[in-house]
Scaffold this motif. Structure first.
Motif, mmCIF file in Angstrom:
data_model
loop_
_atom_site.group_PDB
_atom_site.id
_atom_site.type_symbol
_atom_site.label_atom_id
_atom_site.label_comp_id
_atom_site.label_asym_id
_atom_site.label_seq_id
_atom_site.Cartn_x
_atom_site.Cartn_y
_atom_site.Cartn_z
ATOM 1 N N GLU A 244 -8.543 20.817 -28.129
ATOM 2 C CA GLU A 244 -9.575 19.952 -28.718
ATOM 3 C C GLU A 244 -9.171 18.513 -28.459
ATOM 4 O O GLU A 244 -8.166 18.040 -28.973
ATOM 5 C CB GLU A 244 -9.733 20.202 -30.218
ATOM 6 C CG GLU A 244 -10.407 21.508 -30.591
ATOM 7 C CD GLU A 244 -11.893 21.511 -30.274
ATOM 8 O OE1 GLU A 244 -12.466 20.416 -30.053
ATOM 9 O OE2 GLU A 244 -12.485 22.602 -30.234
ATOM 10 N N GLY A 245 -9.962 17.812 -27.617
ATOM 11 C CA GLY A 245 -9.615 16.441 -27.277
ATOM 12 C C GLY A 245 -8.271 16.392 -26.579
ATOM 13 O O GLY A 245 -8.021 17.123 -25.622
ATOM 14 N N LYS A 246 -7.369 15.570 -27.098
ATOM 15 C CA LYS A 246 -6.022 15.465 -26.541
ATOM 16 C C LYS A 246 -5.045 16.478 -27.156
ATOM 17 O O LYS A 246 -3.879 16.550 -26.756
ATOM 18 C CB LYS A 246 -5.476 14.051 -26.757
ATOM 19 C CG LYS A 246 -6.167 12.980 -25.918
ATOM 20 C CD LYS A 246 -5.848 13.163 -24.437
ATOM 21 C CE LYS A 246 -6.414 12.021 -23.597
ATOM 22 N NZ LYS A 246 -6.099 12.199 -22.150
ATOM 23 N N HIS A 247 -5.517 17.241 -28.126
ATOM 24 C CA HIS A 247 -4.648 18.198 -28.806
ATOM 25 C C HIS A 247 -4.703 19.561 -28.111
ATOM 26 O O HIS A 247 -5.782 20.134 -27.926
ATOM 27 C CB HIS A 247 -5.067 18.366 -30.265
ATOM 28 C CG HIS A 247 -4.933 17.118 -31.083
ATOM 29 N ND1 HIS A 247 -3.753 16.748 -31.689
ATOM 30 C CD2 HIS A 247 -5.840 16.144 -31.382
ATOM 31 C CE1 HIS A 247 -3.928 15.610 -32.337
ATOM 32 N NE2 HIS A 247 -5.184 15.215 -32.157
ATOM 33 N N VAL A 248 -3.541 20.081 -27.754
ATOM 34 C CA VAL A 248 -3.411 21.416 -27.174
ATOM 35 C C VAL A 248 -2.339 22.150 -27.964
ATOM 36 O O VAL A 248 -1.298 21.571 -28.313
ATOM 37 C CB VAL A 248 -3.023 21.366 -25.689
ATOM 38 C CG1 VAL A 248 -2.908 22.778 -25.111
ATOM 39 C CG2 VAL A 248 -4.030 20.545 -24.890
#
Length: 397
Positions: A244-248
């Motif tokens: 999600e977005g920059k979050h992995v």
């Protein structure tokens, strides 16, 4: 009257007057599956009859005034579905039938298109949580699949043209993913992250990953994301990845000091780098053999993570840095989360069960196993599973 009530009445009326135990046990088992438990089964025939009638009455009331039952439909003939919902709410599904990879889609989760044969992949890994994976953006759909030689193949649908590209290999060292486990997630810029169990270097399983920045048409050099200091991660458990977005985040079962516990790897730069692995929950599972159960992972739009996983024969939910919460007896669990709370599907005794924020006890969806969950528009929760050689779907209540 619901069909199940009629069926159970027939069962109840079929017993022989001098031996009520078989019927009573059947009713007790099914009533308990829907949340009605007895403190101890009573062997007195008269009490058996009373308990059977009371259990049946409770179950009939539950059917008539309780949560709505799940209406199921067949998606296609095959096994081990994987599901993705793209940014506009369209559902994409991949599954296998022998060595054939099949794809279908749906705009509402109710009606699915005629399955499309993507490829026949010799030695396709299919079974025991192994199978093709899928992810989607507004510009592409990507499928990954592993053959038994240990190669990971990517298939890309360019949505602007409606054409599938020829498969390309994701692993940059040949025949290195022999366990057959790969996970796939889509990012916000038509990028994809694939992670898998990999034997490179020392023939011990480790977490290796690759990224695509062009909608799955090419893949960057592979990187080792984690290697257990004891030599190997758990060898036969599926791993999960979400973006999600920059979050992995990556969920996997580790193998440290004889314990096979669940760990989380997190990235805040779109999967370019990952931090140190974080153990989930406070308990531990000392186990010599692999349980072949990798749990489930979900990430909300703000990057918050929810997990569900198995320890011994029990299922637990946990969030990073928090203690675990015991749920039920089961295996092969998946989770999604909305503002209302967690929705969970899992397998137990040849049946698919579900839990939701409105349920105090698990309830049976259908016969089958290996469920998958996805959040549809308006927070409708779509569940897919395999059942007697078919892929089926239904919305959770």
């Amino acid at each position: 009257m619901p069909v199940y009530v009629g069926k159970w009445i027939n069962e109840l009326s079929a017993f022989v007057p001098m031996d009520f135990s078989p019927c009573a046990k059947r009713v007790q088992t099914r009533a308990e599956a829907h949340g009605y438990k007895s403190t101890q089964y009573k062997q007195n025939p008269a009490l058996n009859t009373m308990y059977s009638l009371f259990s049946l009455l409770l179950f009939m009331v539950n059917l008539l005034i309780g949560p709505p039952s799940v209406t199921t439909r067949q998606v296609g003939k095959g096994r081990h579905p994987s599901i993705a919902v793209d940014p506009i709410g369209k559902v994409h599904v991949v599954y296998g039938l022998g060595e054939v990879i099949l794809y279908t889609s749906s705009r509402d989760g109710e009606q699915f298109d005629e399955p499309l044969r993507i490829d026949s992949l010799p030695g396709l890994h299919l079974g025991a949580s192994r199978g093709p994976q899928i992810a989607a953006t507004d510009r592409s759909v990507v499928i990954t699949a592993i053959d038994k030689a240990g190669n990971i193949w990517a298939y890309t649908l360019v949505r602007a043209t409606g054409k599938w590209q020829k498969k390309i290999r994701v692993n940059d060292i040949a025949e290195i993913a022999k366990e057959g486990f790969v996970a796939l997630a889509a990012g916000p810029n038509n990028d994809y992250t694939a992670v898998w169990l990999d034997l490179r270097g020392d023939k011990r399983n480790k977490i290796v990953g690759s990224r695509s920045t062009d909608g799955g048409q090419t893949w960057l050099p592979n990187h080792v994301l984690y290697q257990s200091p004891d030599g190997t991660v758990c060898e036969c458990c599926q791993l999960s990845v979400v973006n999600e977005g920059k979050h992995v985040a990556i969920l996997f079962r580790n193998f440290l000091s004889g314990a096979r516990d669940m760990y989380l790897l997190k990235s805040r730069d779109g999967g370019l780098t990952f931090g140190k692995p974080e153990k989930l929950g406070e308990g531990t599972w000392m186990l010599k053999a692999c349980p072949m159960d990798g749990g489930g992972l979900f990430m909300s739009a703000d990057g918050n993570v929810s997990t569900v996983w198995r320890r011994n024969d029990k299922l637990f939910t946990a969030r990073p840095g928090q203690s675990e919460t015991e749920l039920a007896t089961g295996k092969n669990a998946k989770i999604v989360t909305t503002a209302k709370g967690d929705y969970i599907a899992f397998q137990q005794d040849g049946q698919v069960w579900s839990m939701s924020p409105s349920q105090t006890q698990p309830s049976v969806i259908s016969a089958g196993g290996y469920p998958k969950l996805a959040v549809m528009p308006k927070n409708r929760i779509l569940c897919l599973w395999e059942e007697e050689g078919s892929v089926r779907a239904g919305f959770l209540p």
